[in-house]
Design a protein around this motif. Sequence first.
Motif, PDB file in Angstrom:
ATOM      1  N   ALA A 194       0.852  -1.189   0.000  1.00 25.25           N
ATOM      2  CA  ALA A 194       0.000   0.000   0.000  1.00 25.25           C
ATOM      3  C   ALA A 194       0.880   1.228   0.000  1.00 25.25           C
ATOM      4  N   ARG A 195       0.353   2.312  -0.552  1.00 31.69           N
ATOM      5  CA  ARG A 195       1.064   3.600  -0.595  1.00 31.69           C
ATOM      6  C   ARG A 195       0.037   4.701  -0.844  1.00 31.69           C
ATOM      7  N   VAL A 196       0.446   5.925  -0.499  1.00 33.78           N
ATOM      8  CA  VAL A 196      -0.452   7.071  -0.674  1.00 33.78           C
ATOM      9  C   VAL A 196      -0.240   7.679  -2.054  1.00 33.78           C
ATOM     10  N   VAL A 197      -1.311   7.996  -2.740  1.00 35.20           N
ATOM     11  CA  VAL A 197      -1.250   8.764  -3.996  1.00 35.20           C
ATOM     12  C   VAL A 197      -2.344   9.837  -3.934  1.00 35.20           C
ATOM     13  N   LEU A 198      -2.405  10.661  -4.971  1.00 38.75           N
ATOM     14  CA  LEU A 198      -3.419  11.717  -5.006  1.00 38.75           C
ATOM     15  C   LEU A 198      -4.520  11.384  -6.010  1.00 38.75           C
TER      16      LEU A 198
ATOM     17  N   GLY B 264       5.847   1.485 -14.481  1.00 35.61           N
ATOM     18  CA  GLY B 264       6.880   0.486 -14.141  1.00 35.61           C
ATOM     19  C   GLY B 264       7.141   0.367 -12.651  1.00 35.61           C
ATOM     20  N   SER B 265       6.462   1.196 -11.842  1.00 32.51           N
ATOM     21  CA  SER B 265       6.670   1.165 -10.384  1.00 32.51           C
ATOM     22  C   SER B 265       6.150  -0.152  -9.813  1.00 32.51           C
ATOM     23  N   ARG B 266       6.421  -0.333  -8.541  1.00 33.14           N
ATOM     24  CA  ARG B 266       5.896  -1.552  -7.904  1.00 33.14           C
ATOM     25  C   ARG B 266       4.377  -1.636  -8.048  1.00 33.14           C
ATOM     26  N   LYS B 267       3.687  -0.507  -7.731  1.00 36.94           N
ATOM     27  CA  LYS B 267       2.222  -0.542  -7.830  1.00 36.94           C
ATOM     28  C   LYS B 267       1.783  -0.798  -9.263  1.00 36.94           C
ATOM     29  N   GLY B 268       2.516  -0.183 -10.231  1.00 36.05           N
ATOM     30  CA  GLY B 268       2.157  -0.355 -11.636  1.00 36.05           C
ATOM     31  C   GLY B 268       2.258  -1.819 -12.048  1.00 36.05           C
TER      32      GLY B 268
ATOM     33  N   PHE C 182      -5.868   8.018 -10.549  1.00 33.63           N
ATOM     34  CA  PHE C 182      -4.607   8.597 -10.062  1.00 33.63           C
ATOM     35  C   PHE C 182      -3.545   8.342 -11.118  1.00 33.63           C
ATOM     36  N   TYR C 183      -2.427   9.079 -11.003  1.00 34.35           N
ATOM     37  CA  TYR C 183      -1.364   8.992 -12.013  1.00 34.35           C
ATOM     38  C   TYR C 183      -0.078   8.515 -11.358  1.00 34.35           C
ATOM     39  N   THR C 184       0.679   7.749 -12.128  1.00 32.35           N
ATOM     40  CA  THR C 184       1.898   7.181 -11.571  1.00 32.35           C
ATOM     41  C   THR C 184       2.797   6.660 -12.692  1.00 32.35           C
ATOM     42  N   ASN C 185       3.880   6.021 -12.273  1.00 28.76           N
ATOM     43  CA  ASN C 185       4.806   5.386 -13.210  1.00 28.76           C
ATOM     44  C   ASN C 185       4.346   3.935 -13.396  1.00 28.76           C
TER      45      ASN C 185
ATOM     46  N   HIS D 271      12.958   6.424 -12.340  1.00 30.03           N
ATOM     47  CA  HIS D 271      12.531   5.047 -12.624  1.00 30.03           C
ATOM     48  C   HIS D 271      11.905   4.557 -11.328  1.00 30.03           C
ATOM     49  N   GLN D 272      10.678   5.018 -11.089  1.00 27.75           N
ATOM     50  CA  GLN D 272      10.067   4.878  -9.766  1.00 27.75           C
ATOM     51  C   GLN D 272      10.118   3.440  -9.254  1.00 27.75           C
ATOM     52  N   SER D 273      10.531   3.319  -8.010  1.00 26.51           N
ATOM     53  CA  SER D 273      10.632   2.063  -7.244  1.00 26.51           C
ATOM     54  C   SER D 273      11.898   1.252  -7.562  1.00 26.51           C
ATOM     55  N   GLN D 274      12.751   1.749  -8.474  1.00 27.67           N
ATOM     56  CA  GLN D 274      14.031   1.053  -8.741  1.00 27.67           C
ATOM     57  C   GLN D 274      15.088   1.550  -7.754  1.00 27.67           C
TER      58      GLN D 274
HETATM   59  C1  LIG Z   1       0.791  12.784   0.016  1.00 22.50           C
HETATM   60  C2  LIG Z   1       1.445  11.885  -1.003  1.00 22.50           C
HETATM   61  C3  LIG Z   1       1.002  11.914  -2.317  1.00 22.50           C
HETATM   62  C4  LIG Z   1       1.582  11.095  -3.279  1.00 22.50           C
HETATM   63  N1  LIG Z   1       1.062  11.100  -4.550  1.00 22.50           N
HETATM   64  C5  LIG Z   1       1.554  10.242  -5.469  1.00 22.50           C
HETATM   65  C6  LIG Z   1       0.929  10.136  -6.753  1.00 22.50           C
HETATM   66  O1  LIG Z   1      -0.082  10.783  -7.063  1.00 22.50           O
HETATM   67  N2  LIG Z   1       1.488   9.269  -7.646  1.00 22.50           N
HETATM   68  C7  LIG Z   1       2.577   8.513  -7.337  1.00 22.50           C
HETATM   69  O2  LIG Z   1       3.035   7.751  -8.188  1.00 22.50           O
HETATM   70  N3  LIG Z   1       3.150   8.558  -6.119  1.00 22.50           N
HETATM   71  C8  LIG Z   1       2.666   9.396  -5.170  1.00 22.50           C
HETATM   72  N4  LIG Z   1       3.224   9.433  -3.912  1.00 22.50           N
HETATM   73  C9  LIG Z   1       4.373   8.538  -3.618  1.00 22.50           C
HETATM   74  C10 LIG Z   1       3.843   7.124  -3.319  1.00 22.50           C
HETATM   75  O3  LIG Z   1       3.332   7.071  -1.993  1.00 22.50           O
HETATM   76  C11 LIG Z   1       4.916   6.030  -3.485  1.00 22.50           C
HETATM   77  O4  LIG Z   1       6.041   6.285  -2.693  1.00 22.50           O
HETATM   78  C12 LIG Z   1       5.369   5.886  -4.932  1.00 22.50           C
HETATM   79  O5  LIG Z   1       4.291   6.023  -5.847  1.00 22.50           O
HETATM   80  C13 LIG Z   1       6.045   4.541  -5.165  1.00 22.50           C
HETATM   81  O6  LIG Z   1       5.150   3.522  -4.788  1.00 22.50           O
HETATM   82  P1  LIG Z   1       5.355   1.994  -5.209  1.00 22.50           P
HETATM   83  O7  LIG Z   1       6.832   1.670  -5.070  1.00 22.50           O
HETATM   84  O8  LIG Z   1       4.510   1.221  -4.252  1.00 22.50           O
HETATM   85  O9  LIG Z   1       4.899   1.861  -6.621  1.00 22.50           O
HETATM   86  C14 LIG Z   1       2.661  10.233  -2.923  1.00 22.50           C
HETATM   87  C15 LIG Z   1       3.095  10.202  -1.600  1.00 22.50           C
HETATM   88  C16 LIG Z   1       2.497  11.001  -0.651  1.00 22.50           C
HETATM   89  C17 LIG Z   1       2.961  10.905   0.784  1.00 22.50           C
END
Ligand SMILES: Cc1cc2nc3c(=O)[nH]c(=O)nc-3n(C[C@H](O)[C@H](O)[C@H](O)COP(=O)(O)O)c2cc1C
Length: 200
Positions: free
Chosen positions: A48-52, A68-72, A63-66, A127-130
């Motif tokens: 689990a992790r926080v995103v917007l 290739g990240s762990r969540k992706g 929500f938007y992200t990479n 390279h998110q999560s690398q």
């Molecule tokens: C308040 C807050 C907002 C965040 N918003 C995002 C977001 O919108 N997208 C994103 O990829 N990561 C965001 N992050 C970072 C993620 O929590 C996380 O560290 C990152 O996405 C890598 O996650 P993963 O390794 O589980 O994929 C945010 C972190 C915080 C604390």
Amino acid sequence: MLSPPEPTGTEDPFELFETWFKQAEQSGIVLPESMTVSSVGEDGRPSARVVLLKEYDEKGFVFYTNYGSRKGQELDTHPLACLTFHWNILQRQVRIEGRVERVSHQQSENYFHSRGRGSQVGAWASHQSQVIANREALEQQVSMYKDKFAGGEVPLPEFWGGYRVIPDCIEFWQGKADRLHDRFRYTSDAKGWKVDRLSP
Ligand SMILES: Cc1cc2nc3c(=O)[nH]c(=O)nc-3n(C[C@H](O)[C@H](O)[C@H](O)COP(=O)(O)O)c2cc1C
């Protein structure tokens, strides 16, 4: 204390979400749009992790992200997710569960180009999560991409974009005295949404 309506079997969870979200925005809570995204790895390990939250409507919560990240990687392998909001001042929690899909390329383009240039370059540089050697290595990547895109538009990286969680279950939790909280769970099937009150 604000309370959800009594369940009648006909309420629309999106309408209730919108009401609660707007009240959270007006409450002074910092980042009311922050939400925890839970996913599951190939081996069944949850993370689990926080995103917007960037967009929501009856099609789902985006929500938007990479990619290739762990969540992706986890969401592409097991396209099911759970989103959790906690609005502490209001004593409220919302849990959203459902199937996940990538948003359209166009939707990711639109959002990417609405971001500041620094965030756009940052998306290329990370390279998110690398694992990376040190902070300097990250900053070198940033300089490299700044130079590469100098004077022009920063394109959307093909490894970056949105996910939409399409809910089939949304639970609204309202804190009440003596831990006798209100919980309303909306579930959808072919006939539409139904709502049940759950024991706290
Ligand atoms: C308040 C807050 C907002 C965040 N918003 C995002 C977001 O919108 N997208 C994103 O990829 N990561 C965001 N992050 C970072 C993620 O929590 C996380 O560290 C990152 O996405 C890598 O996650 P993963 O390794 O589980 O994929 C945010 C972190 C915080 C604390």
